[in-house]
Design a protein around this motif. Structure first.
Motif, short mmCIF file in Angstrom:
data_model
loop_
_atom_site.label_atom_id
_atom_site.label_comp_id
_atom_site.label_asym_id
_atom_site.label_seq_id
_atom_site.Cartn_x
_atom_site.Cartn_y
_atom_site.Cartn_z
N MET A 1 0.69 -1.17 -0.11
CA MET A 1 0.03 0.01 0.13
C MET A 1 0.83 1.13 -0.08
SD MET A 1 -3.10 1.27 2.61
CE MET A 1 -4.23 -0.05 2.24
N SER A 2 0.48 2.52 -0.51
CA SER A 2 1.19 3.50 -0.87
C SER A 2 1.16 4.14 0.84
CB SER A 2 0.58 4.42 -1.77
OG SER A 2 -0.69 4.81 -1.46
N PRO A 3 2.03 5.30 0.89
CA PRO A 3 2.10 5.91 2.39
C PRO A 3 0.69 6.53 2.53
CG PRO A 3 4.07 6.17 1.20
CD PRO A 3 3.31 5.52 0.27
N ASP A 4 0.24 7.11 1.42
CA ASP A 4 -1.12 7.83 1.73
C ASP A 4 -2.46 6.93 1.75
OD1 ASP A 4 -1.43 7.06 -1.04
OD2 ASP A 4 -1.23 9.29 -1.62
N GLY A 5 -2.28 5.63 1.53
CA GLY A 5 -3.33 4.64 1.62
C GLY A 5 -3.94 4.67 0.40
N ASN A 6 -3.99 5.49 -0.98
CA ASN A 6 -4.65 5.65 -1.91
C ASN A 6 -4.41 4.59 -2.84
OD1 ASN A 6 -5.97 8.15 -1.10
ND2 ASN A 6 -4.44 9.10 -2.09
N SER B 1 8.47 4.51 3.31
CA SER B 1 7.57 5.55 3.33
C SER B 1 7.81 6.78 2.41
CB SER B 1 7.71 6.24 4.94
OG SER B 1 9.38 6.45 5.16
N ASP B 2 8.71 6.68 1.72
CA ASP B 2 9.01 7.78 0.72
C ASP B 2 8.51 7.31 -0.63
OD1 ASP B 2 10.87 6.07 -0.11
OD2 ASP B 2 12.40 7.47 -0.13
N GLY B 3 7.65 6.18 -0.77
CA GLY B 3 6.98 5.98 -1.81
C GLY B 3 7.80 5.12 -3.02
N ALA B 4 8.76 4.42 -2.53
CA ALA B 4 9.51 3.45 -3.33
C ALA B 4 8.86 2.11 -3.04
CB ALA B 4 10.90 3.42 -3.07
N ALA B 5 8.77 1.25 -3.93
CA ALA B 5 8.13 0.01 -3.89
C ALA B 5 9.26 -1.03 -4.38
CB ALA B 5 6.83 -0.24 -4.75
N THR C 1 13.01 -5.19 -8.41
CA THR C 1 12.54 -4.15 -9.14
C THR C 1 12.22 -3.09 -8.26
OG1 THR C 1 12.01 -5.61 -11.08
CG2 THR C 1 11.20 -3.22 -11.12
N VAL C 2 12.86 -1.81 -8.47
CA VAL C 2 12.35 -0.71 -7.66
C VAL C 2 11.45 0.34 -8.42
CG1 VAL C 2 13.22 1.19 -6.15
CG2 VAL C 2 14.78 -0.97 -6.61
N LEU C 3 10.30 0.23 -7.70
CA LEU C 3 9.29 1.23 -8.41
C LEU C 3 9.31 2.59 -7.79
CD1 LEU C 3 6.19 -1.12 -9.07
CD2 LEU C 3 8.04 -0.78 -10.63
N ASP C 4 9.14 3.74 -8.62
CA ASP C 4 8.81 5.03 -8.04
C ASP C 4 7.25 5.22 -7.88
OD1 ASP C 4 8.65 7.67 -7.20
OD2 ASP C 4 9.99 8.27 -8.92
N THR C 5 6.66 5.20 -6.63
CA THR C 5 5.10 5.60 -6.51
C THR C 5 4.94 6.59 -6.11
OG1 THR C 5 5.16 4.54 -4.69
CG2 THR C 5 5.11 2.82 -6.23
#
Length: 226
Positions: free
Chosen positions: A1-6, A45-49, A61-65
């Motif tokens: 899940m993304s840090p903001d929960g969206n 927490s900074d949005g890296a998956a 694989t590192v994703l920028d979310t």
């Protein structure tokens, strides 16, 4: 899940993609191609998956979310058949369980490179998890024996350590200061007061006395002249 929960990120093992699911619209809004047979996703927490690709690619694989659409930042080579990945609570490390090489790889998230050698573990690690251990509170009380009465006499110190969940294990070390305190000194005692036998000056003014002082009396007066 993304840090903001969206958004929720799902690894699709058979088609080697990650689905981006919107929790606002309850629909899949994007498919991102990753390595072979992705089996796990962990988000910082900074949005890296971080996606563990358990197939022959042997990679993460590192994703920028942090923004939409999601993009691929980089791919990090790890051990054989990485089955699972987890990030530390502060997001500084990602730990990858390498199923076929019986090891755990550590990825530094600041540079997205493997840190050090893989950590050997038992056969076929298939999962890894992180937990934040709360800090324990302890207190140390130091009691000394009475001060010595002579210089160089030994003094005994006793330390008692207590914690909020039992007695902590470990040692207490006493360190001697690098410089010893200078011994205290008292000023010398003044000489004993001795009363003068000389007669006082008869002058009322301040010294020096303008008149010569009379000679002090002798013990025996001289005999009269004949």
């Amino acid at each position: 899940m993304s840090p903001d929960g969206n958004y929720v990120y799902t690894a699709n093992f058979l088609i080697s993609t990650v689905s981006v699911f919107s929790t606002v619209t309850d629909t899949v809004v994007q498919e991102v191609a990753v390595g072979d047979d992705p089996s796990s996703v962990a988000v910082t927490s900074d949005g890296a998956a971080y996606v563990a690709n358990s197939g022959v690619s042997n990679s993460v694989t590192v994703l920028d979310t942090s923004s939409f659409p999601v993009t691929v930042r980089t791919t990090v080579p790890v051990g054989a058949q990485p089955k699972d990945v987890a990030v530390t609570p502060d997001g500084s490390r990602a730990y990858v369980a390498n199923f076929a090489s019986d090891s755990v790889s550590v990825i530094g998230t600041a540079t997205n490179t493997v840190v050090g050698d893989p950590i050997p573990v038992d056969d076929g690690p298939a999962g890894v998890a992180m937990a934040q251990v709360p800090k324990r509170v302890s207190s140390t009380t130091v009691v000394s024996a009475p001060n010595p009465s002579t210089v160089g006499q030994a003094v005994t110190f006793t330390a008692s350590v207590a914690g909020d969940s039992g007695t902590p294990a470990g040692t207490v070390t006493f360190k001697e200061p690098s410089t010893a305190a200078a011994p205290s000194t008292s000023p010398p005692a003044p000489p004993p007061y001795r009363r003068s036998t000389r007669p006082r000056c008869p002058c009322p003014g301040p010294p020096p006395c303008p008149q010569p002082r009379p000679a002090p009396p002798t013990a025996h007066p001289p005999p009269p002249a004949r």
